[in-house]
Design a protein around this motif. Structure first.
Motif, PDB file in Angstrom:
ATOM      1  N   TRP A 199      -5.265 -24.129 -10.055  1.00  0.00           N
ATOM      2  CA  TRP A 199      -5.735 -23.339  -8.908  1.00  0.00           C
ATOM      3  C   TRP A 199      -4.992 -22.006  -8.837  1.00  0.00           C
ATOM      4  N   GLN A 200      -3.674 -22.050  -9.013  1.00  0.00           N
ATOM      5  CA  GLN A 200      -2.879 -20.821  -8.940  1.00  0.00           C
ATOM      6  C   GLN A 200      -3.225 -19.868 -10.082  1.00  0.00           C
ATOM      7  N   ARG A 201      -3.477 -20.410 -11.289  1.00  0.00           N
ATOM      8  CA  ARG A 201      -3.830 -19.558 -12.425  1.00  0.00           C
ATOM      9  C   ARG A 201      -5.160 -18.854 -12.184  1.00  0.00           C
ATOM     10  N   LEU A 202      -6.147 -19.606 -11.717  1.00  0.00           N
ATOM     11  CA  LEU A 202      -7.436 -18.990 -11.429  1.00  0.00           C
ATOM     12  C   LEU A 202      -7.311 -17.938 -10.327  1.00  0.00           C
ATOM     13  N   SER A 203      -6.495 -18.215  -9.330  1.00  0.00           N
ATOM     14  CA  SER A 203      -6.290 -17.257  -8.239  1.00  0.00           C
ATOM     15  C   SER A 203      -5.709 -15.950  -8.770  1.00  0.00           C
ATOM     16  N   ARG A 204      -4.657 -16.037  -9.576  1.00  0.00           N
ATOM     17  CA  ARG A 204      -4.015 -14.823 -10.114  1.00  0.00           C
ATOM     18  C   ARG A 204      -4.949 -14.061 -11.042  1.00  0.00           C
ATOM     19  N   HIS A 205      -5.579 -14.778 -11.957  1.00  0.00           N
ATOM     20  CA  HIS A 205      -6.421 -14.115 -12.951  1.00  0.00           C
ATOM     21  C   HIS A 205      -7.685 -13.523 -12.322  1.00  0.00           C
ATOM     22  N   GLY A 206      -8.199 -14.179 -11.292  1.00  0.00           N
ATOM     23  CA  GLY A 206      -9.364 -13.626 -10.597  1.00  0.00           C
ATOM     24  C   GLY A 206      -9.043 -12.289  -9.957  1.00  0.00           C
ATOM     25  N   MET A 207      -7.891 -12.213  -9.283  1.00  0.00           N
ATOM     26  CA  MET A 207      -7.483 -10.938  -8.679  1.00  0.00           C
ATOM     27  C   MET A 207      -7.279  -9.872  -9.744  1.00  0.00           C
ATOM     28  N   GLU A 208      -6.727 -10.258 -10.878  1.00  0.00           N
ATOM     29  CA  GLU A 208      -6.504  -9.274 -11.946  1.00  0.00           C
ATOM     30  C   GLU A 208      -7.833  -8.793 -12.534  1.00  0.00           C
ATOM     31  N   ASN A 209      -8.816  -9.679 -12.614  1.00  0.00           N
ATOM     32  CA  ASN A 209     -10.137  -9.275 -13.089  1.00  0.00           C
ATOM     33  C   ASN A 209     -10.736  -8.207 -12.180  1.00  0.00           C
ATOM     34  N   VAL A 210     -10.582  -8.364 -10.862  1.00  0.00           N
ATOM     35  CA  VAL A 210     -11.088  -7.366  -9.922  1.00  0.00           C
ATOM     36  C   VAL A 210     -10.367  -6.039 -10.128  1.00  0.00           C
ATOM     37  N   ARG A 211      -9.047  -6.097 -10.282  1.00  0.00           N
ATOM     38  CA  ARG A 211      -8.275  -4.854 -10.484  1.00  0.00           C
ATOM     39  C   ARG A 211      -8.729  -4.112 -11.745  1.00  0.00           C
ATOM     40  N   GLN A 212      -8.974  -4.844 -12.818  1.00  0.00           N
ATOM     41  CA  GLN A 212      -9.259  -4.203 -14.102  1.00  0.00           C
ATOM     42  C   GLN A 212     -10.693  -3.688 -14.208  1.00  0.00           C
ATOM     43  N   HIS A 213     -11.647  -4.434 -13.666  1.00  0.00           N
ATOM     44  CA  HIS A 213     -13.050  -4.134 -13.961  1.00  0.00           C
ATOM     45  C   HIS A 213     -13.881  -3.689 -12.763  1.00  0.00           C
ATOM     46  N   PHE A 214     -13.362  -3.843 -11.545  1.00  0.00           N
ATOM     47  CA  PHE A 214     -14.179  -3.548 -10.370  1.00  0.00           C
ATOM     48  C   PHE A 214     -13.413  -2.674  -9.376  1.00  0.00           C
ATOM     49  N   SER A 215     -12.687  -1.733  -9.904  1.00  0.00           N
ATOM     50  CA  SER A 215     -11.848  -0.871  -9.072  1.00  0.00           C
ATOM     51  C   SER A 215     -12.579   0.412  -8.698  1.00  0.00           C
ATOM     52  N   ALA A 216     -12.085   1.048  -7.651  1.00  0.00           N
ATOM     53  CA  ALA A 216     -12.629   2.346  -7.254  1.00  0.00           C
ATOM     54  C   ALA A 216     -12.366   3.387  -8.340  1.00  0.00           C
ATOM     55  N   ALA A 217     -11.254   3.269  -9.045  1.00  0.00           N
ATOM     56  CA  ALA A 217     -10.924   4.251 -10.083  1.00  0.00           C
ATOM     57  C   ALA A 217     -11.959   4.244 -11.206  1.00  0.00           C
ATOM     58  N   ALA A 218     -12.397   3.040 -11.617  1.00  0.00           N
ATOM     59  CA  ALA A 218     -13.405   2.958 -12.682  1.00  0.00           C
ATOM     60  C   ALA A 218     -14.726   3.570 -12.218  1.00  0.00           C
ATOM     61  N   ALA A 219     -15.127   3.281 -10.980  1.00  0.00           N
ATOM     62  CA  ALA A 219     -16.367   3.850 -10.452  1.00  0.00           C
ATOM     63  C   ALA A 219     -16.266   5.362 -10.313  1.00  0.00           C
ATOM     64  N   ALA A 220     -15.102   5.845  -9.875  1.00  0.00           N
ATOM     65  CA  ALA A 220     -14.911   7.286  -9.712  1.00  0.00           C
ATOM     66  C   ALA A 220     -15.050   8.010 -11.052  1.00  0.00           C
ATOM     67  N   ALA A 221     -14.532   7.416 -12.111  1.00  0.00           N
ATOM     68  CA  ALA A 221     -14.625   8.043 -13.432  1.00  0.00           C
ATOM     69  C   ALA A 221     -16.084   8.161 -13.869  1.00  0.00           C
ATOM     70  N   THR A 222     -16.875   7.132 -13.590  1.00  0.00           N
ATOM     71  CA  THR A 222     -18.306   7.190 -13.938  1.00  0.00           C
ATOM     72  C   THR A 222     -19.014   8.291 -13.155  1.00  0.00           C
ATOM     73  N   LEU A 223     -18.765   8.363 -11.851  1.00  0.00           N
ATOM     74  CA  LEU A 223     -19.401   9.405 -11.037  1.00  0.00           C
ATOM     75  C   LEU A 223     -19.014  10.794 -11.527  1.00  0.00           C
ATOM     76  N   GLU A 224     -17.772  10.951 -11.925  1.00  0.00           N
ATOM     77  CA  GLU A 224     -17.327  12.260 -12.419  1.00  0.00           C
ATOM     78  C   GLU A 224     -18.070  12.634 -13.692  1.00  0.00           C
ATOM     79  N   ARG A 225     -18.270  11.658 -14.580  1.00  0.00           N
ATOM     80  CA  ARG A 225     -19.010  11.932 -15.819  1.00  0.00           C
ATOM     81  C   ARG A 225     -20.466  12.286 -15.527  1.00  0.00           C
ATOM     82  N   VAL A 226     -21.065  11.567 -14.597  1.00  0.00           N
ATOM     83  CA  VAL A 226     -22.493  11.738 -14.335  1.00  0.00           C
ATOM     84  C   VAL A 226     -22.781  13.006 -13.544  1.00  0.00           C
ATOM     85  N   LEU A 227     -21.928  13.336 -12.577  1.00  0.00           N
ATOM     86  CA  LEU A 227     -22.211  14.449 -11.672  1.00  0.00           C
ATOM     87  C   LEU A 227     -21.399  15.707 -11.953  1.00  0.00           C
ATOM     88  N   GLY A 228     -20.259  15.559 -12.613  1.00  0.00           N
ATOM     89  CA  GLY A 228     -19.335  16.680 -12.761  1.00  0.00           C
ATOM     90  C   GLY A 228     -19.870  17.805 -13.630  1.00  0.00           C
TER      91      GLY A 228
END
Length: 676
Positions: free
Chosen positions: A647-676
C-alpha cells in the motif's frame, strides 16, 4: 480622468452619450448603501487580540457623514482577515475628531495642520501594525468579502504587488476597473460609466495602476517603493506613481473584480480640475511624465483604442471555446481546462472563454475571472460567429475543445480570424471511446457512429494548426494515421496534495465520476451487479463511496447495500484521505483518467482495468494494481488490506507519477510550443 472620442471610437462615444442621458436612480438599491443622515451614536469596529494582518488607512478632511458611513460599512461587513482601522484626521474643519474619538477600536491620528492626502497616507502607514496596508478613501463604502478578495489576489498571484477593487458609483454604474496610463502620462479609468457586471470587467487582470481610493499593498513593498512620493503633494498621481515604482521592483498591479467598493467620487476633492486640490492633477501629470519618461515610452500612445490599450502588455488574445463553462467539481476535463486557462494567464496571454451552450452563472464567471479569463456570455454578448466578425482580427489563437464544438466553428475562425492559430483540443478521442463502447456492447449502430466520429475528428485534425491530446497512446495513434499533422501532448494537470493518513487509519473504497459519462455509467452498473456483491461476500463490512453527479433515475437503479451514493461533493479530500483505495473499473473509454490522477495526487492507491490505465505510464504492482475481472478486483482489495508495504509503495509511486507526467510545468511547455 481624461477621456476622448479617439480612445473610445465613435460607437463607444455614442454609447457613452446614451448612458449619460439615461434616467437612473441616484442610489442602486441592490448595493444596500448605508445612509449619510443617520444620527451619530458611538459604535465599535471589529477588534482582534492578535496583530492585525491588514492596516486600513483612511485619510480625512471633514465630511464626517461620509467617514461615519465608511466606518459603519467596515463594521457591518468585517473580514475573515484581522484588520485595524487608522483614520488620519488632516485638520478637519468640522467635528470629525470629537465624533471619531467615540468609535471603539478606531485608531485616530491627528495632523497638527493640513498636510494633504499624500502626507496623511504616509503618516498612517508609518503608524500601521499590519503586514498589509489598505488605503481607503473616506467617501467609500465596502461590501461583503471585499478585503478577503483582495488578499486572495496576493495569495493566488505570487507576482502581485498592488491589488485594487472594482469601484462603483452609488447609482450602480462602474467607476473603475483598473486604470490605463498613456505615453504622455494621461490616465483613463477602465470601464467608467459602464454596467458593473459587464463581462469585460469581471475578470482579474494586470493593469497599469489602481486608484488610491482602495489600494492594497504589502507594507514591506510600500517601504521599498519609497511610499507615496511627496513630489505629488498634496494629492493626485501619487497612486499612479506608486504603481510604476512597484512594477520597477518586478511586481505587478492587479484589478480584482471579486472585491467591490462603492465610491462617491469627488466628495472630498471635488470634480473641477481647475479649482481646489483638483487643480494639482494637471501639474502632477507633468511631474509624473518627467519622472517616468523612459517607462512611459513603452505605454500606448494617446488615442489608442481602449480595447487595445487594456491588453497592451499582453502577449496576445486567445479565445477558448468549449461546450459549456468548466466546473472542476464536475469532471476531469473541466479541471484540466481550468488548469490550461491558469497557465495561459501566467504566460501573459489575455484569454476569453465562450460556452457553446451560452449558459452563464455568476459563480462560474467568478471562478474563471480568478484565472484571468473573461467569460463571453450573458446579456449583450452576441453569438460566436458575430463576435468573431467583430473581434477576430485581434486574436492570436483560438482553442476549440471537442470535435462537436470544433466542427461548428473552425470554418468561422478561418474566415474571420485567418491570422489566428487554430488549435483543436480533442479532450479525448471521441471516436476511440465510441469504438470501444461498441465493442463492449456488441452494438453495430454505435460502431457506425464511431466511424462517423472518426472521419469528423481526423478531418478537423488535418485542418488545424495543432491538435492537443491527453495521452501518449492517442498521440502515437494519430501520428500513425496522420503523419503530416502536428499533434501535441497536453495531459491532465494536477498538483500533488500528499498522503495525509496512514494505512491503518483507512477503510472502504471510492469511485470518482459522474453518471453522465458513458464509461462511468457502465462501470457503476458493473460495480452494482458484480463487483460489489463479490467484494462484500469476502468483506461484509466494506462500503464503496460514489462521488459524482447522479440523476435520480440512476440513484434508483444503483441503490444497493454497501453502495453509498453521495453525488457531487465540494471537496473530495475526506474520502481520498480516508479510503483504502480508489477503483477505476472502466471497460471502455479514451484519454487519460482524471479519477486516477486525483486519487494518486492524494497518495491513494488505485485498482484499475487495463483500459483505465492506458497511456498513463503506470506499472502494475509498482504504481497501480491492474484488474480486469471481478475476482481480480476482490484479490487486489484484499492484498491492499493485508500488505501495508505494498500500500505504501503504491501510494508513493502514484504521487511520483503525477509529479512526472501530469504537472503544470509539462502542460506549460506544450502551450509555449503551440502558441509562442
Amino acid at each position: 480622468m481624461r477621456g476622448s472620442i479617439a480612445l473610445r471610437g465613435w460607437r463607444g462615444t455614442l454609447a457613452r452619450v446614451r448612458q449619460e442621458l439615461e434616467t437612473r436612480p441616484a442610489v442602486a438599491e441592490d448595493l444596500a448603501l448605508l445612509p449619510l443622515d443617520e444620527p451619530f451614536a458611538p459604535f465599535a469596529l471589529p477588534q482582534t487580540a492578535a496583530p492585525p494582518r491588514v492596516s486600513i488607512v483612511i485619510p480625512i478632511h471633514g465630511k464626517l457623514a461620509y467617514t461615519l458611513a465608511c466606518l459603519r460599512s467596515l463594521a457591518r461587513h468585517g473580514a475573515k482577515a484581522a484588520f485595524e482601522v487608522i483614520v488620519v484626521d488632516d485638520a478637519s474643519p468640522d467635528e470629525s475628531a470629537s465624533a471619531l474619538a467615540q468609535v471603539e477600536g478606531l485608531r485616530l491620528l491627528r495632523n497638527p495642520h493640513n498636510l494633504g492626502f499624500v502626507d496623511s497616507c504616509n503618516a498612517g502607514a508609518a503608524a500601521a501594525q499590519g503586514e498589509y496596508l489598505l488605503f481607503l478613501n473616506n467617501d467609500t463604502q465596502v461590501t461583503a468579502g471585499w478585503l478577503d478578495a483582495l488578499l486572495d489576489c496576493f495569495s493566488e498571484r505570487p507576482d502581485c504587488g498592488i491589488a485594487g477593487a472594482r469601484l462603483v458609483y452609488p447609482d450602480g454604474r462602474l467607476q473603475e476597473a483598473g486604470g490605463l496610463v498613456f505615453a504622455d502620462g494621461s490616465c483613463w479609468n477602465t470601464g467608467r460609466f459602464e454596467p458593473r457586471d459587464a463581462p469585460a470587467y469581471q475578470y482579474r487582470r494586470r493593469t497599469d495602476y489602481v486608484t488610491g481610493a482602495c489600494l492594497l499593498i504589502r507594507r514591506e513593498v510600500f517601504d521599498r517603493a519609497g511610499g507615496f512620493d511627496t513630489r505629488y503633494r498634496p494629492a493626485y498621481y501619487e497612486d499612479t506613481d506608486l504603481a510604476f515604482a512597484v512594477r520597477q521592483l518586478g511586481l505587478e498591479v492587479y484589478y480584482e473584480p471579486a472585491s467591490t467598493v462603492i465610491h462617491c467620487e469627488g466628495i472630498t476633492a471635488g470634480t473641477d480640475i481647475g479649482a481646489g486640490v483638483k487643480r494639482h492633477q494637471a501639474q502632477n501629470q507633468i511631474r509624473f511624465a518627467r519622472k517616468w519618461a523612459d517607462r512611459l515610452a513603452q505605454q500606448p500612445p494617446p488615442g489608442t483604442p481602449l480595447e487595445r490599450a487594456v491588453r497592451w502588455r499582453a502577449r496576445g488574445r486567445v479565445l477558448v471555446v468549449d461546450a459549456t463553462l468548466p466546473d472542476p467539481a464536475r469532471d476531469s476535463g473541466s479541471l484540466r481546462l481550468c488548469g490550461i486557462l491558469r497557465l495561459l494567464d501566467q504566460q501573459g496571454w489575455s484569454t476569453c472563454f465562450f460556452p457553446d451552450d451560452r449558459r452563464v452563472d455568476a459563480d462560474a464567471v467568478r471562478r474563471l475571472g480568478a484565472l484571468g479569463c473573461e467569460v463571453l456570455g450573458g446579456d449583450g454578448v452576441p453569438d460566436l460567429p458575430r463576435w468573431l466578425r467583430d473581434h477576430g482580427a485581434g486574436l492570436h489563437a483560438v482553442i476549440l475543445c471537442r470535435h462537436t464544438v470544433a466542427g461548428q466553428y473552425a470554418p468561422q475562425v478561418r474566415r474571420h480570424a485567418p491570422q489566428a492559430r487554430l488549435v483543436f483540443d480533442t479532450v479525448d478521442l471521441h471516436f476511440l471511446r465510441e469504438q470501444r463502447a461498441a465493442e463492449v456492447a456488441d452494438n453495430p449502430a454505435l460502431a457506425r457512429q464511431a466511424s462517423a466520429s472518426r472521419r469528423s475528428e481526423l478531418e478537423l485534425i488535418e485542418r488545424s494548426d495543432a491538435t492537443l491530446v491527453v495521452s501518449p497512446h492517442e498521440q502515437s495513434l494519430l501520428m500513425a494515421m496522420l503523419p503530416q499533422a502536428r499533434v501535441e501532448l497536453l495531459s491532465n494537470i494536477h498538483e500533488v496534495h500528499g498522503c495525509r493518513r496512514p494505512h491503518a487509519a483507512r477503510k472502504d473504497l471510492v469511485f470518482i465520476g459522474g453518471f453522465g459519462h458513458p464509461p462511468n455509467a457502465d462501470a457503476l452498473r458493473w460495480i452494482r451487479a458484480d463487483l460489489l456483491p463479490r467484494l462484500r461476500e469476502a468483506m461484509p463490512e466494506l462500503r464503496l463511496h460514489v462521488l459524482g453527479d447522479l440523476p435520480e433515475a440512476a440513484r434508483r437503479e444503483l441503490a444497493t447495500p454497501g453502495l453509498e451514493l453521495h453525488g457531487r461533493v465540494p471537496d473530495l479530500a475526506p474520502w481520498l484521505d480516508g479510503c483504502l483505495a480508489s477503483l477505476a473499473p472502466l471497460r471502455f473509454g479514451a484519454g487519460v483518467k482524471g479519477k486516477i490522477n486525483m486519487a494518486m495526487s492524494h497518495g491513494l492507491p488505485v485498482i484499475a482495468t487495463t483500459i483505465a490505465v492506458e497511456g498513463m505510464q503506470l506499472v502494475d504492482g509498482m504504481d497501480v494494481l491492474v484488474a480486469d475481472d471481478a475476482p481480480a478486483f476482490v484479490a487486489a482489495v484484499q492484498r491492499l488490506r493485508m500488505d501495508e508495504p505494498l500500500w505504501q509503495r503504491l501510494s508513493r509511486h502514484g504521487m511520483e507519477n503525477v509529479r512526472q507526467h501530469f504537472s503544470a510545468a509539462a502542460a506549460a511547455a506544450t502551450l509555449e510550443r503551440v502558441l509562442g
